[in-house]
Design a protein around this motif. Sequence first.
Motif, PDB file in Angstrom:
ATOM      1  N   UNK B  57      -7.866  -5.753   0.174  1.00 62.32           N
ATOM      2  CA  UNK B  57      -6.576  -5.188   0.555  1.00 62.32           C
ATOM      3  C   UNK B  57      -5.565  -5.370  -0.576  1.00 62.32           C
ATOM      4  N   UNK B  58      -5.677  -6.497  -1.278  1.00 62.08           N
ATOM      5  CA  UNK B  58      -4.784  -6.712  -2.414  1.00 62.08           C
ATOM      6  C   UNK B  58      -5.031  -5.635  -3.480  1.00 62.08           C
ATOM      7  N   UNK B  59      -6.309  -5.339  -3.738  1.00 59.44           N
ATOM      8  CA  UNK B  59      -6.675  -4.282  -4.686  1.00 59.44           C
ATOM      9  C   UNK B  59      -6.123  -2.934  -4.210  1.00 59.44           C
ATOM     10  N   UNK B  60      -6.276  -2.645  -2.906  1.00 66.89           N
ATOM     11  CA  UNK B  60      -5.765  -1.381  -2.355  1.00 66.89           C
ATOM     12  C   UNK B  60      -4.287  -1.265  -2.683  1.00 66.89           C
ATOM     13  N   UNK B  61      -3.557  -2.355  -2.407  1.00 69.29           N
ATOM     14  CA  UNK B  61      -2.116  -2.341  -2.628  1.00 69.29           C
ATOM     15  C   UNK B  61      -1.780  -2.069  -4.084  1.00 69.29           C
ATOM     16  N   UNK B  62      -2.489  -2.747  -4.978  1.00 67.32           N
ATOM     17  CA  UNK B  62      -2.205  -2.573  -6.406  1.00 67.32           C
ATOM     18  C   UNK B  62      -2.523  -1.159  -6.863  1.00 67.32           C
ATOM     19  N   UNK B  63      -3.634  -0.637  -6.375  1.00 69.54           N
ATOM     20  CA  UNK B  63      -3.998   0.728  -6.778  1.00 69.54           C
ATOM     21  C   UNK B  63      -2.990   1.732  -6.221  1.00 69.54           C
ATOM     22  N   UNK B  64      -2.551   1.498  -4.979  1.00 69.10           N
ATOM     23  CA  UNK B  64      -1.554   2.395  -4.390  1.00 69.10           C
ATOM     24  C   UNK B  64      -0.271   2.383  -5.217  1.00 69.10           C
ATOM     25  N   UNK B  65       0.103   1.191  -5.670  1.00 62.54           N
ATOM     26  CA  UNK B  65       1.320   1.065  -6.459  1.00 62.54           C
ATOM     27  C   UNK B  65       1.286   1.943  -7.699  1.00 62.54           C
ATOM     28  N   UNK B  66       0.083   2.186  -8.212  1.00 64.02           N
ATOM     29  CA  UNK B  66      -0.024   2.968  -9.436  1.00 64.02           C
ATOM     30  C   UNK B  66       0.214   4.453  -9.200  1.00 64.02           C
ATOM     31  N   UNK B  67       0.135   4.887  -7.945  1.00 60.14           N
ATOM     32  CA  UNK B  67       0.448   6.295  -7.688  1.00 60.14           C
ATOM     33  C   UNK B  67       1.947   6.484  -7.908  1.00 60.14           C
ATOM     34  N   UNK B  68       2.257   7.497  -8.691  1.00 55.78           N
ATOM     35  CA  UNK B  68       3.647   7.691  -9.102  1.00 55.78           C
ATOM     36  C   UNK B  68       4.550   7.929  -7.884  1.00 55.78           C
ATOM     37  N   UNK B  69       4.022   8.577  -6.851  1.00 56.90           N
ATOM     38  CA  UNK B  69       4.860   8.933  -5.708  1.00 56.90           C
ATOM     39  C   UNK B  69       4.997   7.826  -4.670  1.00 56.90           C
ATOM     40  N   UNK B  70       4.341   6.692  -4.906  1.00 59.81           N
ATOM     41  CA  UNK B  70       4.447   5.594  -3.942  1.00 59.81           C
ATOM     42  C   UNK B  70       5.640   4.709  -4.307  1.00 59.81           C
ATOM     43  N   UNK B  71       6.515   4.467  -3.325  1.00 63.74           N
ATOM     44  CA  UNK B  71       7.739   3.734  -3.606  1.00 63.74           C
ATOM     45  C   UNK B  71       7.627   2.258  -3.252  1.00 63.74           C
ATOM     46  N   UNK B  72       6.998   1.961  -2.121  1.00 63.03           N
ATOM     47  CA  UNK B  72       6.999   0.576  -1.661  1.00 63.03           C
ATOM     48  C   UNK B  72       5.828   0.348  -0.716  1.00 63.03           C
ATOM     49  N   UNK B  73       5.240  -0.816  -0.814  1.00 56.68           N
ATOM     50  CA  UNK B  73       4.115  -1.148   0.061  1.00 56.68           C
ATOM     51  C   UNK B  73       4.370  -2.507   0.705  1.00 56.68           C
ATOM     52  N   UNK B  74       4.208  -2.578   2.003  1.00 55.71           N
ATOM     53  CA  UNK B  74       4.317  -3.872   2.673  1.00 55.71           C
ATOM     54  C   UNK B  74       3.053  -4.102   3.486  1.00 55.71           C
ATOM     55  N   UNK B  75       2.466  -5.273   3.295  1.00 57.13           N
ATOM     56  CA  UNK B  75       1.326  -5.665   4.121  1.00 57.13           C
ATOM     57  C   UNK B  75       1.930  -6.454   5.280  1.00 57.13           C
ATOM     58  N   UNK B  76       2.025  -5.819   6.454  1.00 56.71           N
ATOM     59  CA  UNK B  76       2.813  -6.402   7.552  1.00 56.71           C
ATOM     60  C   UNK B  76       2.125  -7.599   8.177  1.00 56.71           C
ATOM     61  N   UNK B  77       2.913  -8.621   8.356  1.00 54.00           N
ATOM     62  CA  UNK B  77       2.434  -9.822   9.026  1.00 54.00           C
ATOM     63  C   UNK B  77       2.481  -9.555  10.532  1.00 54.00           C
ATOM     64  N   UNK B  78       1.371  -9.671  11.238  1.00 55.40           N
ATOM     65  CA  UNK B  78       1.341  -9.293  12.663  1.00 55.40           C
ATOM     66  C   UNK B  78       2.395 -10.047  13.480  1.00 55.40           C
ATOM     67  N   UNK B  79       2.615 -11.325  13.155  1.00 56.18           N
ATOM     68  CA  UNK B  79       3.582 -12.104  13.941  1.00 56.18           C
ATOM     69  C   UNK B  79       5.005 -11.625  13.674  1.00 56.18           C
ATOM     70  N   UNK B  80       5.245 -11.139  12.472  1.00 48.90           N
ATOM     71  CA  UNK B  80       6.605 -10.757  12.114  1.00 48.90           C
ATOM     72  C   UNK B  80       6.896  -9.287  12.304  1.00 48.90           C
ATOM     73  N   UNK B  81       6.035  -8.595  13.068  1.00 54.64           N
ATOM     74  CA  UNK B  81       6.295  -7.169  13.227  1.00 54.64           C
ATOM     75  C   UNK B  81       5.941  -6.694  14.629  1.00 54.64           C
TER      76      UNK B  81
END
Lengths: 563, 161
Positions: B57-81
Amino acid sequence: MKAADVILEALKREGVDTIFGFPGGVLLSLYDAIYDSDIKHILARHEQGAGHAADGYARASGKVGVCLATSGPGATNLVTPIANAYMDSVPMVAITGQVSRHLIGLDSFQEADVTGITLPIVKHSYLVKDAAILPRIIREAFYIAGTGRPGPVVIDIPVDVTKEEMEYDPKVLPAMDLPGYKPTVKGHPKQVKEAARLIAKAERPMIYAGGGVITAEASHELRELALRGRIPVTTTLIGKGAFPEDHDLSMGMLGMHGTQYANYAMSRADLVIAVGVRFGDRVTGNIAAFAPEAKFIHVDLDPAEISKNVTVDVPIVGDAKKVLTDLLIEVEKLGLSPDSHLPWTEQVEGWKRDHPLVAKVSEDGEIIPEVAVRKIWEVSRGEAVVCTEVGQNQMWAALHYLSRHPRRFISSGGLGTMGFGFPAAIGAQVACPDALVLDIAGDGSFQMTIQELATAVQFCLPVKVCILNNQYLGMVRQWQELFWNKRYSQTCVECQPDFVKVAEAYGAEGYRATRTEELEEVLRTAFASDRPAVIDIRVKREANVFPMIPAGGSVHDMMEREP
Amino acid sequence: MKHTLSVLVENKPGVLTRVAGLFARRGFNIESLVVAETENPLVSRMTITVDEEDHTVEQVGKQLHKLINVLKITDLDPAGSVERELLLLKVKADAQSRSEIMQIVEIFRAKIVDVSSAVIIIEMTGTRDKVSAFMELMKPFGVVELMRTGRMAMSRGKRPT
Ligand SMILES: Cc1ncc(C[n+]2csc(CCOP(=O)(O)OP(=O)(O)O)c2C)c(N)n1
């Protein structure tokens, strides 16, 4: 102003002086503008040639390479060069023509979904549906291609867009709209300090440097670090030239076909300082057995590379030049000195002495490929821009043509594209008009883009193609010999053209060397000529590349020489 | 482990393809995906549920970040959402079963949104587990068809997701 003219103006503002391309129906308006433009257009003979030439131009110059192809088949012919640039992080802008906006999606004549086809192999892409945004898109494309971890950007432009009339003021710089793109980062100071501590403390450190060092123009800083602590340096194929290979601290290339001493040193190191590399499988082999005793410091601009293939101890996300500069200050404070790692440095030098690369002249006069490459090095005084094809020729060139400077060794690493070297050499020659530019080639690879001889001749680009001609698809044959019982299925290609005559037919010069003693004279004559040349070097047919670690193996599986 | 990634992207043509293509190409499996415009029409939100190792999932997040059109990624904590899914379910209902179904609907705070002679359509929202539990209870009556939206999630408190 016509949109086609705006495109060229916008390219000029990005500093473009050369486009490598091939025309077609939907590009008529753009080519009409090129007719009067002062941007030089190099007409390739196949779009793949144009794409690789733009790639070679970019790698040799550090600028963004530009290629241009028509819709449909023209654009699909660019797919290989785009993938190639993507895998090796080469800055490139590929402009493709598209059918008119109202014909998109209707399977129109020469329509191909180029942004769709190239999606997984671009850093970014655009389909421009409105002429008004062209200036902004072009500015963004160059910015994206050339900054951060570089890569190819595709701009697909429908033909009717290129014909539109629009307002254009060259003095107005269009604002970029890239809220999600933040390419430059400075390494975290705490991480840099931690790295310095590990370096000072290490007993057996190694530097493992890659293309990222060349992109970041950090060779000087890398060298400083290596000298400061007398730390041996090994590089990847793409990193060749990041550190001068004739220096006593240079261990040459590591990995599958790396030097014995580089692989031994990596296997014993207690600290690996990885800079601008991606721990690719051709380098690491069996990842669990790769540098098993080492801690890892990994400096890379791309956070996605950190801990992708190996788990690293000190990740530093940042521009290699800046990080190394900071690191130098920190190691200085810790008193790093040339004898900090003394017994280790001596041990490594011992390996280098005891297991040198071999290039032994044969007694019967047959040309040994390693000897040929060393002769090429000698005659070119080690100062040529060397491009390679793919296969044995590439590995022999990597091992035996010692590179002294960055951007002087150009090879298809990630994609391993046969047919890359020659058009790349054409591009490199455009970028470096006064340099001696060579393509160290295999007979199989060269035939994949041989038509670019016409390009070299037409534009007076005196590239020298040095074919290590074994009449085999040699690297595949080598694997068949070693792992498939010598069953040479479809790799024996004795049916080949007379390369000397082919060269001459295209208007280039053709030479042949069949015996060791002829080599020097032939190379001298060919290299001295101001015309493109093909040198057919007939080498020992079943020569193999050694050392070799079989795929997925480790240093313990290394085959040092012919069994 | 299940992760809910909340991804803000530029609302531009082709962005969904880029994101979905990246998952496919890198061999990451998408469990559910919800996409719609946000309060800012220039920005869309994708809520992507994946069932992968933390490292992946960490890799997914990093790869997503490289897409120019992606602005922000949050891996939501189940307890905090707070997480919700919407279910539409068409179930067989005759005179006998109808009241029993209505009772369950009541307990789950679901809603009957359409009634015909042989079937009724029920709408319910809730966490994934609650939706699944409700579906289980409806099975014996004869589910004709069902649709679920996939998970949406919003972080609790003042901090934006
Ligand atoms: C476009 C492409 N097709 C196939 C391959 C697989 N391949 C890798 S090396 C090689 C043989 C190359 O032969 P040649 O160019 O004659 O070079 P040699 O190995 O003999 O030096 C082949 C077929 C490739 N790398 N690229």
